[in-house]
Scaffold this motif. Structure first.
Motif: not given
Length: 196
Positions: A118-127, A138-151
């Motif tokens: 469960d690497f998603g629990t690592l502080p950097v990845l959770a942050a 906040a309107g700074l980005a248009d991200i429908d899928d944060p998991d895909a953008a993160s990957a």
């Protein structure tokens, strides 16, 4: 006391797994080196695979997440800050060595192969996940899928900073090159997801 024993077990397990690999490291030897009973060890970690997973996650969670100060109003600067923290995480020698062990040993050990770390629990990845969701809200980005953008973001960094080091033990990257990788990954994500 339980937390101190857990730290002692994880420290002993890290040392022994790196020294002898997954196969040649016994839970009895870890308990002995940690100065705890086998019953205490089995109570917290019922299998060697569970202990190995905890060892890898502990190596990745060693930094204080509160020390990562992310600029809230500047999407690119926030990504750069989190990208630097991720690059620092994946270039830790113990992290590289433990991941090399996972890759080398898992084909022979079904219990290790079947664990979903469960690497998603690592502080950097959770942050990072929180930051992308907050930037979207906040309107700074248009991200429908944060998991895909993160990957995508982490993949751009790992492909230059982590994977070559994992495959070629003598490979290295300068601090300047690593910084350029992080900045260019952030610029790419901003170009794709930044608010117009």
């Amino acid at each position: 006391m339980a937390a101190a024993k857990r730290e002692s077990v994880l420290a002993a397990a890290t040392e022994l797994f790196l020294e002898g690999g997954y196969d040649r490291t016994s839970l009895a030897r870890i308990a002995e080196q940690a100065g705890v009973s086998k019953a205490t060890l089995f109570k917290q970690f019922p299998t060697k695979a569970a202990l190995f997973e905890a060892t890898v996650l502990a190596a990745g969670a060693a930094s204080d997440p509160a020390s990562i100060v992310v600029p809230a109003e500047d999407f690119r600067a926030g990504l750069v800050t989190l990208g630097r923290a991720y690059a620092e995480l994946v270039t830790r020698p113990e992290m590289t060595a433990l991941m090399r062990t996972v890759i080398a040993e898992s084909p022979r050990f079904p219990e290790l192969r079947e664990r979903t770390f469960d690497f998603g629990t690592l502080p950097v990845l959770a942050a990072l996940g929180c930051y992308l969701r907050d930037a979207h809200a906040a309107g700074l980005a248009d991200i429908d899928d944060p998991d895909a953008a993160s990957a995508q973001f982490l993949g751009m960094i790992a492909s230059s900073v982590f994977w070559p080091r994992l495959v070629h033990g003598t490979w290295s990257i300068t601090d300047e090159e690593q910084e350029r990788v992080v900045v260019e990954a952030a610029q790419t994500i901003v170009a794709r997801y930044g608010a117009r």
